[in-house]
Write a protein that holds these residues in place. Sequence first.
Motif, PDB file in Angstrom:
ATOM      1  N   PHE A 153       0.829  -1.210   0.000  1.00  0.00           N
ATOM      2  CA  PHE A 153       0.000   0.000   0.000  1.00  0.00           C
ATOM      3  C   PHE A 153       0.863   1.260   0.000  1.00  0.00           C
ATOM      4  CE2 PHE A 153      -3.421  -2.834   0.542  1.00  0.00           C
ATOM      5  CZ  PHE A 153      -4.602  -2.137   0.305  1.00  0.00           C
ATOM      6  N   SER A 154       2.038   1.194   0.595  1.00  0.00           N
ATOM      7  CA  SER A 154       2.951   2.337   0.534  1.00  0.00           C
ATOM      8  C   SER A 154       3.411   2.575  -0.897  1.00  0.00           C
ATOM      9  CB  SER A 154       4.157   2.099   1.443  1.00  0.00           C
ATOM     10  OG  SER A 154       3.776   2.082   2.804  1.00  0.00           O
ATOM     11  N   ALA A 155       3.705   1.478  -1.636  1.00  0.00           N
ATOM     12  CA  ALA A 155       4.097   1.604  -3.043  1.00  0.00           C
ATOM     13  C   ALA A 155       2.957   2.181  -3.873  1.00  0.00           C
ATOM     14  CB  ALA A 155       4.533   0.247  -3.588  1.00  0.00           C
ATOM     15  N   LEU A 156       1.729   1.758  -3.579  1.00  0.00           N
ATOM     16  CA  LEU A 156       0.570   2.302  -4.279  1.00  0.00           C
ATOM     17  C   LEU A 156       0.414   3.791  -3.985  1.00  0.00           C
ATOM     18  CD1 LEU A 156      -2.047   2.149  -5.892  1.00  0.00           C
ATOM     19  CD2 LEU A 156      -3.167   1.180  -3.859  1.00  0.00           C
ATOM     20  N   ALA A 157       0.573   4.189  -2.733  1.00  0.00           N
ATOM     21  CA  ALA A 157       0.452   5.605  -2.372  1.00  0.00           C
ATOM     22  C   ALA A 157       1.495   6.444  -3.104  1.00  0.00           C
ATOM     23  CB  ALA A 157       0.590   5.770  -0.856  1.00  0.00           C
ATOM     24  N   ARG A 158       2.719   5.922  -3.199  1.00  0.00           N
ATOM     25  CA  ARG A 158       3.763   6.671  -3.916  1.00  0.00           C
ATOM     26  C   ARG A 158       3.420   6.813  -5.396  1.00  0.00           C
ATOM     27  NH1 ARG A 158       7.068   3.453  -0.517  1.00  0.00           N
ATOM     28  NH2 ARG A 158       7.468   1.960  -2.201  1.00  0.00           N
ATOM     29  N   ALA A 159       2.862   5.767  -5.990  1.00  0.00           N
ATOM     30  CA  ALA A 159       2.495   5.827  -7.404  1.00  0.00           C
ATOM     31  C   ALA A 159       1.392   6.856  -7.641  1.00  0.00           C
ATOM     32  CB  ALA A 159       2.048   4.450  -7.894  1.00  0.00           C
ATOM     33  N   VAL A 160       0.414   6.897  -6.749  1.00  0.00           N
ATOM     34  CA  VAL A 160      -0.678   7.872  -6.896  1.00  0.00           C
ATOM     35  C   VAL A 160      -0.149   9.289  -6.767  1.00  0.00           C
ATOM     36  CG1 VAL A 160      -2.803   8.737  -5.833  1.00  0.00           C
ATOM     37  CG2 VAL A 160      -2.457   6.269  -6.097  1.00  0.00           C
ATOM     38  N   SER A 161       0.776   9.506  -5.830  1.00  0.00           N
ATOM     39  CA  SER A 161       1.268  10.851  -5.535  1.00  0.00           C
ATOM     40  C   SER A 161       2.393  11.309  -6.460  1.00  0.00           C
ATOM     41  CB  SER A 161       1.763  10.908  -4.088  1.00  0.00           C
ATOM     42  OG  SER A 161       0.748  10.514  -3.188  1.00  0.00           O
ATOM     43  N   ALA A 162       2.892  10.408  -7.312  1.00  0.00           N
ATOM     44  CA  ALA A 162       4.052  10.738  -8.149  1.00  0.00           C
ATOM     45  C   ALA A 162       3.713  11.712  -9.268  1.00  0.00           C
ATOM     46  CB  ALA A 162       4.640   9.460  -8.746  1.00  0.00           C
ATOM     47  N   GLU A 163       2.441  11.847  -9.622  1.00  0.00           N
ATOM     48  CA  GLU A 163       2.036  12.736 -10.705  1.00  0.00           C
ATOM     49  C   GLU A 163       0.935  13.665 -10.216  1.00  0.00           C
ATOM     50  OE1 GLU A 163       1.197  10.696 -14.377  1.00  0.00           O
ATOM     51  OE2 GLU A 163       2.582   9.072 -13.887  1.00  0.00           O
ATOM     52  N   ASN A 164       0.786  14.782 -10.905  1.00  0.00           N
ATOM     53  CA  ASN A 164      -0.212  15.771 -10.497  1.00  0.00           C
ATOM     54  C   ASN A 164      -1.595  15.500 -11.076  1.00  0.00           C
ATOM     55  OD1 ASN A 164       1.605  17.303  -8.966  1.00  0.00           O
ATOM     56  ND2 ASN A 164       2.317  18.410 -10.782  1.00  0.00           N
ATOM     57  N   SER A 165      -1.686  14.678 -12.112  1.00  0.00           N
ATOM     58  CA  SER A 165      -2.987  14.440 -12.733  1.00  0.00           C
ATOM     59  C   SER A 165      -3.911  13.697 -11.786  1.00  0.00           C
ATOM     60  CB  SER A 165      -2.814  13.645 -14.029  1.00  0.00           C
ATOM     61  OG  SER A 165      -2.207  12.390 -13.772  1.00  0.00           O
ATOM     62  N   PRO A 166      -5.220  13.999 -11.822  1.00  0.00           N
ATOM     63  CA  PRO A 166      -6.167  13.321 -10.934  1.00  0.00           C
ATOM     64  C   PRO A 166      -6.121  11.806 -11.135  1.00  0.00           C
ATOM     65  CG  PRO A 166      -7.212  15.171 -12.061  1.00  0.00           C
ATOM     66  CD  PRO A 166      -5.880  14.974 -12.719  1.00  0.00           C
ATOM     67  N   ALA A 167      -6.251  11.070 -10.048  1.00  0.00           N
ATOM     68  CA  ALA A 167      -6.161   9.612 -10.111  1.00  0.00           C
ATOM     69  C   ALA A 167      -7.460   8.969  -9.655  1.00  0.00           C
ATOM     70  CB  ALA A 167      -5.012   9.121  -9.235  1.00  0.00           C
ATOM     71  N   GLY A 190      -5.051  11.547  -0.468  1.00  0.00           N
ATOM     72  CA  GLY A 190      -6.207  12.406  -0.674  1.00  0.00           C
ATOM     73  C   GLY A 190      -7.321  11.737  -1.458  1.00  0.00           C
ATOM     74  N   LEU A 191      -7.197  10.444  -1.710  1.00  0.00           N
ATOM     75  CA  LEU A 191      -8.262   9.719  -2.399  1.00  0.00           C
ATOM     76  C   LEU A 191      -9.468   9.564  -1.482  1.00  0.00           C
ATOM     77  CD1 LEU A 191      -6.132   6.847  -4.000  1.00  0.00           C
ATOM     78  CD2 LEU A 191      -7.109   8.817  -5.208  1.00  0.00           C
ATOM     79  N   ARG A 192     -10.654   9.529  -2.086  1.00  0.00           N
ATOM     80  CA  ARG A 192     -11.863   9.280  -1.301  1.00  0.00           C
ATOM     81  C   ARG A 192     -12.669   8.175  -1.951  1.00  0.00           C
ATOM     82  NH1 ARG A 192     -16.443  12.770  -3.217  1.00  0.00           N
ATOM     83  NH2 ARG A 192     -15.770  13.792  -5.129  1.00  0.00           N
ATOM     84  N   ASP A 193     -13.448   7.499  -1.153  1.00  0.00           N
ATOM     85  CA  ASP A 193     -14.241   6.362  -1.610  1.00  0.00           C
ATOM     86  C   ASP A 193     -15.428   6.872  -2.411  1.00  0.00           C
ATOM     87  OD1 ASP A 193     -15.774   4.055  -1.900  1.00  0.00           O
ATOM     88  OD2 ASP A 193     -15.293   3.321   0.104  1.00  0.00           O
ATOM     89  N   PHE A 219     -12.837  -1.648  -4.216  1.00  0.00           N
ATOM     90  CA  PHE A 219     -13.085  -0.221  -4.076  1.00  0.00           C
ATOM     91  C   PHE A 219     -12.873   0.520  -5.392  1.00  0.00           C
ATOM     92  CE2 PHE A 219     -11.681  -1.791   0.039  1.00  0.00           C
ATOM     93  CZ  PHE A 219     -12.655  -1.288   0.889  1.00  0.00           C
ATOM     94  N   ILE A 220     -13.536   1.676  -5.478  1.00  0.00           N
ATOM     95  CA  ILE A 220     -13.203   2.705  -6.458  1.00  0.00           C
ATOM     96  C   ILE A 220     -12.915   3.962  -5.653  1.00  0.00           C
ATOM     97  CG2 ILE A 220     -13.973   4.114  -8.398  1.00  0.00           C
ATOM     98  CD1 ILE A 220     -15.799   1.821  -9.231  1.00  0.00           C
ATOM     99  N   LEU A 221     -11.660   4.368  -5.636  1.00  0.00           N
ATOM    100  CA  LEU A 221     -11.243   5.582  -4.936  1.00  0.00           C
ATOM    101  C   LEU A 221     -10.907   6.650  -5.973  1.00  0.00           C
ATOM    102  CD1 LEU A 221      -8.804   4.073  -2.255  1.00  0.00           C
ATOM    103  CD2 LEU A 221     -11.292   4.325  -2.118  1.00  0.00           C
ATOM    104  N   ALA A 222     -11.204   7.891  -5.662  1.00  0.00           N
ATOM    105  CA  ALA A 222     -10.979   8.980  -6.620  1.00  0.00           C
ATOM    106  C   ALA A 222     -10.383  10.179  -5.926  1.00  0.00           C
ATOM    107  CB  ALA A 222     -12.290   9.375  -7.298  1.00  0.00           C
ATOM    108  N   ALA A 223      -9.604  10.954  -6.672  1.00  0.00           N
ATOM    109  CA  ALA A 223      -9.039  12.194  -6.152  1.00  0.00           C
ATOM    110  C   ALA A 223     -10.156  13.126  -5.699  1.00  0.00           C
ATOM    111  CB  ALA A 223      -8.199  12.873  -7.231  1.00  0.00           C
ATOM    112  N   GLU A 224      -9.843  13.979  -4.716  1.00  0.00           N
ATOM    113  CA  GLU A 224     -10.860  14.867  -4.160  1.00  0.00           C
ATOM    114  C   GLU A 224     -11.439  15.819  -5.198  1.00  0.00           C
ATOM    115  OE1 GLU A 224      -9.003  16.768  -0.852  1.00  0.00           O
ATOM    116  OE2 GLU A 224      -9.406  15.082   0.512  1.00  0.00           O
ATOM    117  N   THR A 225     -10.681  16.111  -6.253  1.00  0.00           N
ATOM    118  CA  THR A 225     -11.166  17.035  -7.284  1.00  0.00           C
ATOM    119  C   THR A 225     -12.147  16.373  -8.241  1.00  0.00           C
ATOM    120  OG1 THR A 225      -9.248  16.487  -8.664  1.00  0.00           O
ATOM    121  CG2 THR A 225      -9.063  18.418  -7.224  1.00  0.00           C
ATOM    122  N   ILE A 226     -12.262  15.049  -8.169  1.00  0.00           N
ATOM    123  CA  ILE A 226     -13.152  14.311  -9.068  1.00  0.00           C
ATOM    124  C   ILE A 226     -14.528  14.178  -8.421  1.00  0.00           C
ATOM    125  CG2 ILE A 226     -13.575  12.074 -10.167  1.00  0.00           C
ATOM    126  CD1 ILE A 226     -10.566  11.749 -10.464  1.00  0.00           C
ATOM    127  N   GLY A 227     -15.562  14.580  -9.141  1.00  0.00           N
ATOM    128  CA  GLY A 227     -16.923  14.463  -8.633  1.00  0.00           C
ATOM    129  C   GLY A 227     -17.491  13.078  -8.873  1.00  0.00           C
TER     130      GLY A 227
END
Length: 262
Positions: A153-167, A190-193, A219-227
């Motif tokens: 999960f730490s590796a996943l968190a780093r992958a999500v945070s490595a780029e600025n585009s919404p994930a 910063g992902l939300r369910d 799960f489907i988790l999305a960046a906070e900027t994604i509605g």
Amino acid sequence: MSTRLTVATLNVRGLPLKGSRLGERFAAIADEFDAADIDLVCLQEVFAYHHLAHLRKRMPSFPYVAYRPSAIGPAGGQVTLSRLRPASTTYAGLPWSSRPSALPLRARLNALHSGMLTVRLADCRVLNVHPMANTDGDWSEQNRFYELQRDQFSALARAVSAENSPAVVCGDFNVSQASTLHRELQQRTGLRDAFSRLCPPTFHAEYLAPGNKPHCIDFILAAETIGVDSTELLFTDKRVLRSGPTYLSDHIGLLARLRIPD
């Protein structure tokens, strides 16, 4: 302005291998996805090329198929099918070497197949993830699987945070909502369910050992900027196949209709 994106996720193989009617089930899964209003589907446990062929044949409206080839099938069993043209795709295995001797041999072998498949679209990234399974069903910090799952999960968190585009992160996480690993992933990224933590168990209870309770582990988790406009559960009931009624997987699928900011 925003772009609509509908994503779905399902662990497709599931069920005991013997008598699992894999071909029939894959055909039925593919037919339902192809008939649905979905832009992108993240699948886990597509381990062989002939399994992938079943899906591709019955999903002609998804012309873009992302996976990393390996000797016998898609690496990690992860495949993402899309109606939208990807800008790029990448695959990375998840760490598997922490305290290997503390885990059963089968679990250590399965850990080799855990990974994340990233599809980059015009406005966002979609990560199809499948960390290793905790066969104890105990997600406490004292459990023997915890350290290895924490590394993944730490590796996943780093992958999500490595780029600025919404994930958007989809898949069979193999941990429950109650796990500290799940909460820490959301805090770090910063992902939300998409289901607002209201997702019911995503594993059919009849495939668990006696006395075990099903949990929400997909799960489907999305960046906070994604509605999130709406969500649905998929493949909740048995389907009638030629050989008789059956669930199409031991997992329940998830769908989310999202709004990606321009």
